[in-house]
Design a protein around this motif. Structure first.
Motif, PDB file in Angstrom:
ATOM      1  N   ALA B 328       0.819  -1.209   0.000  1.00 51.23           N
ATOM      2  CA  ALA B 328       0.000   0.000   0.000  1.00 51.23           C
ATOM      3  C   ALA B 328       0.856   1.264   0.000  1.00 51.23           C
ATOM      4  O   ALA B 328       1.730   1.406   0.850  1.00 51.23           O
ATOM      5  CB  ALA B 328      -0.923   0.004   1.207  1.00 51.23           C
ATOM      6  N   PRO B 329       0.628   2.162  -0.947  1.00 56.03           N
ATOM      7  CA  PRO B 329       1.339   3.441  -0.908  1.00 56.03           C
ATOM      8  C   PRO B 329       0.769   4.299   0.212  1.00 56.03           C
ATOM      9  O   PRO B 329      -0.339   4.056   0.694  1.00 56.03           O
ATOM     10  CB  PRO B 329       1.039   4.050  -2.280  1.00 56.03           C
ATOM     11  CG  PRO B 329      -0.235   3.417  -2.727  1.00 56.03           C
ATOM     12  CD  PRO B 329      -0.323   2.067  -2.062  1.00 56.03           C
ATOM     13  N   GLY B 330       1.532   5.293   0.636  1.00 59.26           N
ATOM     14  CA  GLY B 330       1.059   6.203   1.674  1.00 59.26           C
ATOM     15  C   GLY B 330      -0.035   7.107   1.131  1.00 59.26           C
ATOM     16  O   GLY B 330      -0.398   7.032  -0.040  1.00 59.26           O
ATOM     17  N   PRO B 331      -0.580   7.956   1.987  1.00 62.47           N
ATOM     18  CA  PRO B 331      -1.606   8.894   1.530  1.00 62.47           C
ATOM     19  C   PRO B 331      -1.056   9.815   0.443  1.00 62.47           C
ATOM     20  O   PRO B 331       0.131  10.142   0.437  1.00 62.47           O
ATOM     21  CB  PRO B 331      -1.937   9.694   2.792  1.00 62.47           C
ATOM     22  CG  PRO B 331      -1.420   8.899   3.923  1.00 62.47           C
ATOM     23  CD  PRO B 331      -0.279   8.099   3.406  1.00 62.47           C
ATOM     24  N   PHE B 332      -1.938  10.229  -0.458  1.00 59.65           N
ATOM     25  CA  PHE B 332      -1.542  11.160  -1.509  1.00 59.65           C
ATOM     26  C   PHE B 332      -1.205  12.502  -0.873  1.00 59.65           C
ATOM     27  O   PHE B 332      -2.016  13.070  -0.150  1.00 59.65           O
ATOM     28  CB  PHE B 332      -2.685  11.326  -2.516  1.00 59.65           C
ATOM     29  CG  PHE B 332      -2.370  12.291  -3.611  1.00 59.65           C
ATOM     30  CD1 PHE B 332      -1.505  11.936  -4.629  1.00 59.65           C
ATOM     31  CD2 PHE B 332      -2.922  13.562  -3.613  1.00 59.65           C
ATOM     32  CE1 PHE B 332      -1.200  12.827  -5.642  1.00 59.65           C
ATOM     33  CE2 PHE B 332      -2.619  14.465  -4.633  1.00 59.65           C
ATOM     34  CZ  PHE B 332      -1.760  14.089  -5.642  1.00 59.65           C
ATOM     35  N   ALA B 333       0.002  12.998  -1.110  1.00 59.40           N
ATOM     36  CA  ALA B 333       0.438  14.203  -0.403  1.00 59.40           C
ATOM     37  C   ALA B 333       1.251  15.140  -1.285  1.00 59.40           C
ATOM     38  O   ALA B 333       2.104  15.860  -0.797  1.00 59.40           O
ATOM     39  CB  ALA B 333       1.256  13.815   0.829  1.00 59.40           C
ATOM     40  N   ALA B 334       0.988  15.135  -2.598  1.00 57.99           N
ATOM     41  CA  ALA B 334       1.749  16.031  -3.471  1.00 57.99           C
ATOM     42  C   ALA B 334       1.345  17.482  -3.198  1.00 57.99           C
ATOM     43  O   ALA B 334       0.194  17.765  -2.891  1.00 57.99           O
ATOM     44  CB  ALA B 334       1.482  15.682  -4.930  1.00 57.99           C
ATOM     45  N   VAL B 335       2.310  18.372  -3.307  1.00 58.27           N
ATOM     46  CA  VAL B 335       2.021  19.799  -3.178  1.00 58.27           C
ATOM     47  C   VAL B 335       1.353  20.264  -4.472  1.00 58.27           C
ATOM     48  O   VAL B 335       1.923  20.110  -5.556  1.00 58.27           O
ATOM     49  CB  VAL B 335       3.327  20.596  -2.955  1.00 58.27           C
ATOM     50  CG1 VAL B 335       3.026  22.092  -2.876  1.00 58.27           C
ATOM     51  CG2 VAL B 335       4.034  20.123  -1.699  1.00 58.27           C
ATOM     52  N   PRO B 336       0.150  20.815  -4.404  1.00 52.02           N
ATOM     53  CA  PRO B 336      -0.506  21.262  -5.639  1.00 52.02           C
ATOM     54  C   PRO B 336       0.297  22.376  -6.314  1.00 52.02           C
ATOM     55  O   PRO B 336       1.046  23.102  -5.655  1.00 52.02           O
ATOM     56  CB  PRO B 336      -1.857  21.808  -5.158  1.00 52.02           C
ATOM     57  CG  PRO B 336      -2.048  21.263  -3.783  1.00 52.02           C
ATOM     58  CD  PRO B 336      -0.685  21.066  -3.217  1.00 52.02           C
ATOM     59  N   SER B 337       0.148  22.484  -7.615  1.00 50.14           N
ATOM     60  CA  SER B 337       0.733  23.639  -8.309  1.00 50.14           C
ATOM     61  C   SER B 337      -0.080  23.931  -9.559  1.00 50.14           C
ATOM     62  O   SER B 337      -0.733  23.056 -10.108  1.00 50.14           O
ATOM     63  CB  SER B 337       2.203  23.395  -8.665  1.00 50.14           C
ATOM     64  OG  SER B 337       2.327  22.353  -9.608  1.00 50.14           O
ATOM     65  N   PHE B 338      -0.068  25.177  -9.981  1.00 54.08           N
ATOM     66  CA  PHE B 338      -0.743  25.540 -11.224  1.00 54.08           C
ATOM     67  C   PHE B 338      -0.029  26.708 -11.863  1.00 54.08           C
ATOM     68  O   PHE B 338       0.821  27.356 -11.238  1.00 54.08           O
ATOM     69  CB  PHE B 338      -2.230  25.850 -11.005  1.00 54.08           C
ATOM     70  CG  PHE B 338      -2.499  27.078 -10.186  1.00 54.08           C
ATOM     71  CD1 PHE B 338      -2.715  26.969  -8.829  1.00 54.08           C
ATOM     72  CD2 PHE B 338      -2.547  28.339 -10.764  1.00 54.08           C
ATOM     73  CE1 PHE B 338      -2.974  28.100  -8.067  1.00 54.08           C
ATOM     74  CE2 PHE B 338      -2.812  29.471 -10.017  1.00 54.08           C
ATOM     75  CZ  PHE B 338      -3.019  29.346  -8.649  1.00 54.08           C
ATOM     76  N   TRP B 339      -0.359  26.976 -13.108  1.00 55.98           N
ATOM     77  CA  TRP B 339       0.269  28.085 -13.815  1.00 55.98           C
ATOM     78  C   TRP B 339      -0.720  28.702 -14.786  1.00 55.98           C
ATOM     79  O   TRP B 339      -1.738  28.095 -15.123  1.00 55.98           O
ATOM     80  CB  TRP B 339       1.502  27.600 -14.582  1.00 55.98           C
ATOM     81  CG  TRP B 339       1.173  26.804 -15.814  1.00 55.98           C
ATOM     82  CD1 TRP B 339       0.895  27.313 -17.063  1.00 55.98           C
ATOM     83  CD2 TRP B 339       1.062  25.387 -15.934  1.00 55.98           C
ATOM     84  NE1 TRP B 339       0.629  26.281 -17.935  1.00 55.98           N
ATOM     85  CE2 TRP B 339       0.731  25.104 -17.280  1.00 55.98           C
ATOM     86  CE3 TRP B 339       1.215  24.330 -15.040  1.00 55.98           C
ATOM     87  CZ2 TRP B 339       0.536  23.796 -17.745  1.00 55.98           C
ATOM     88  CZ3 TRP B 339       1.021  23.040 -15.510  1.00 55.98           C
ATOM     89  CH2 TRP B 339       0.696  22.785 -16.839  1.00 55.98           C
ATOM     90  N   SER B 340      -0.384  29.900 -15.222  1.00 55.32           N
ATOM     91  CA  SER B 340      -1.143  30.561 -16.280  1.00 55.32           C
ATOM     92  C   SER B 340      -0.198  31.532 -16.967  1.00 55.32           C
ATOM     93  O   SER B 340       0.649  32.145 -16.311  1.00 55.32           O
ATOM     94  CB  SER B 340      -2.340  31.308 -15.680  1.00 55.32           C
ATOM     95  OG  SER B 340      -3.110  31.901 -16.699  1.00 55.32           O
ATOM     96  N   ASP B 341      -0.328  31.647 -18.286  1.00 52.02           N
ATOM     97  CA  ASP B 341       0.499  32.592 -19.039  1.00 52.02           C
ATOM     98  C   ASP B 341      -0.399  33.676 -19.602  1.00 52.02           C
ATOM     99  O   ASP B 341      -1.299  33.390 -20.393  1.00 52.02           O
ATOM    100  CB  ASP B 341       1.233  31.883 -20.183  1.00 52.02           C
ATOM    101  CG  ASP B 341       2.255  30.886 -19.655  1.00 52.02           C
ATOM    102  OD1 ASP B 341       2.879  31.192 -18.624  1.00 52.02           O
ATOM    103  OD2 ASP B 341       2.421  29.818 -20.258  1.00 52.02           O
TER     104      ASP B 341
END
Lengths: 65, 416
Positions: B328-341
């Motif tokens: 089992a992998p750990g909880p999903f914990a990626a830091v969100p990110s987004f962009w716009s140009d």
């Protein structure tokens, strides 16, 4: 391993810097800097950087032997 | 080597999150049957260019296909929407009536563009939304006709469409219900900065108003809009950029909790309305409502490119682990990110600025196209946004990552 970045594609999203900070960084003008032949110990980081680049500008190749 | 894998896995949704999930299943050694279901007839493609270079490129529209590796070895069911899920019988029904049995399933159906309220008459020809490749081609053709464009909704998508149309030389009016573009997403300082970028580029920005009515010519085609502040704007084309609605209609009757997106546990396993885990079903991308530690654990659906990539990958890992706690992998914990140009300004963000109760402006230089803002909630960092300072984001992201990792380690026993 060999890293190439297509600078015509790069839009300075920064995802490679987040994924592999020992290989990629920015200068003060947001231009990407990178280590073209990093240590093979960083292969996992490098592959992740290539996988998260939104414009698929990063290519990782095994070193020619 | 194990014996031949007889499991059948289905990925519902053939866009970024679904494709990443499918690739991850193969990369992690799944050798059974893999089916990808997509409601659009097109092979997987990338959406961020649809509001940028697909609208502006001269000549033929640029290709936006996502690479599909040969090793994927998938059965494709494109142009076939999923219409029903039965998690007890473990079957998926497609629009043509085909019933597909599954051993494991990934829900990655994304979101649809929010339109006008259903109670209102359908808008006249000349009113568009932008979500799909076909939408982008239709809008591109409308922009080629010139005239004035009205964009309703000054979020990131609306702003990019307005900027693209301006680049093509159209007159553009951007209509926003709030007092400032993007205020709810990134706060009033960044919102005002973006509004200034739009105005410098010659876009008319009208805030605090909404579209009351569409004006039509005698032939029924669009002539413009009447706004709630009483003004009328003549325009040949209108784009509604009012955000996305997670595509969950096909889950009606499935027993899954899907209001505002498919509810997930921290490992992206899908939940029933009573909060229990549905076996062998995971979700990823714009459709998935996942607990966000940076937002105090609230379940949020994030419509960001990186979120689709990271959740697609993580959901596949969870699915393959099944009930084997060792895998089992750990909880999903990626830091969100987004962009716009926008107008040459590169807006880049990490974390969840929308979850903040305080903003701190570190640098603000409109002429120099530089901006750096950090976002905090109850005194703790939850996000950052820069323009022309992407290099500064790395340290914010690292701080957020360090915060998320111990938090998720502490949560791990409760999630198993």
């Amino acid at each position: 391993m060999q890293i190439t970045v297509d600078m015509n594609l790069c839009e300075s999203h920064g995802q490679c810097v987040f994924a592999a900070p020992e290989i990629f960084s920015f200068d003060d003008e947001d231009r990407l800097l990178y280590e073209a032949a990093p240590d093979d110990a960083l292969l996992g980081q490098a592959r992740k950087a290539a996988a998260v680049c939104p414009v698929r500008a990063v290519t990782v190749s095994p070193a020619a032997s | 080597m194990r014996t031949a894998d007889r499991r059948e896995l289905i990925v519902v949704g053939a866009s970024l999150a679904g494709l990443r999930a499918a690739r991850t299943l193969r990369e992690r050694g799944f050798t059974g049957a893999l089916t990808l279901v997509g409601d659009e007839p097109h092979p997987p493609y990338d959406r961020p260019p649809l509001s940028k270079r697909v609208l502006t490129a001269p000549g033929r529209p640029p290709g936006v296909a996502l690479p599909v590796p040969h090793e994927l070895d998938a059965r494709w069911r494109l142009g076939q929407a999923a219409v029903r899920l039965d998690p007890v019988e473990r079957t998926l029904t497609l629009a043509d009536g085909t019933r597909l049995p599954y051993d494991g399933l990934v829900i990655a159906t994304g979101a649809a563009a929010r339109g006008r309220p259903a109670a209102e008459p359908p808008p006249p020809p000349g009113v568009f939304t932008l979500r799909s490749w076909d939408d982008a081609l239709a809008l591109r053709a409308a922009l080629a006709a010139g005239g004035r464009l009205v964009v309703v909704g000054a979020g990131f998508l609306g702003g990019e469409i307005a900027a693209a149309a301006r680049e093509r030389g159209l007159d553009v009016t951007l209509v926003e219900a709030a007092a400032q573009p993007l205020a709810h997403a990134v706060g009033t300082t960044a919102g005002a900065y973006v509004a200034a970028l739009h105005r410098e580029a010659g876009i008319e920005v009208r805030t605090g108003t909404t579209v009351e009515d569409f004006l039509t010519r005698t032939d029924g085609r669009l002539a413009g809009v009447r706004l709630s502040d009483g003004a009328t704007v003549r325009a040949g084309t209108v784009v509604l950029a009012l955000g996305g609605v997670p595509s969950t209609g096909w889950l009606a009757g499935s027993g899954l909790a899907h209001d505002g997106g498919v509810h997930c546990d921290p490992r992206l396993r899908v939940l029933r309305t009573d909060g229990s885990v549905v076996p062998d079903v995971v979700a990823a991308g714009d459709v998935a409502r996942v607990p966000q530690p940076l937002a105090g654990g609230e379940r949020l659906a994030l419509g960001h490119w990186t979120n689709a990539v990271e959740q697609g990958t993580a959901a596949a890992a969870t699915l393959l682990a099944g009930r084997d706690p060792a895998r089992a992998p750990g909880p999903f914990a990626a830091v969100p990110s987004f962009w716009s140009d926008l107008h040459g300004a590169r807006i880049r963000s990490v974390g969840l600025p929308a979850a903040a109760d305080e903003t701190r402006v570190v640098e603000h230089d409109l002429a120099g196209r530089r901006l750096e803002i950090s976002y905090h909630r109850a005194g703790r960092l939850v996000g950052a946004l820069t323009i022309g300072r992407t290099g500064r984001l790395a340290s914010y992201r690292l701080a957020l990552e360090e915060r998320l990792v111990p938090a998720t380690a502490a949560n791990a026993p409760a999630a198993t």
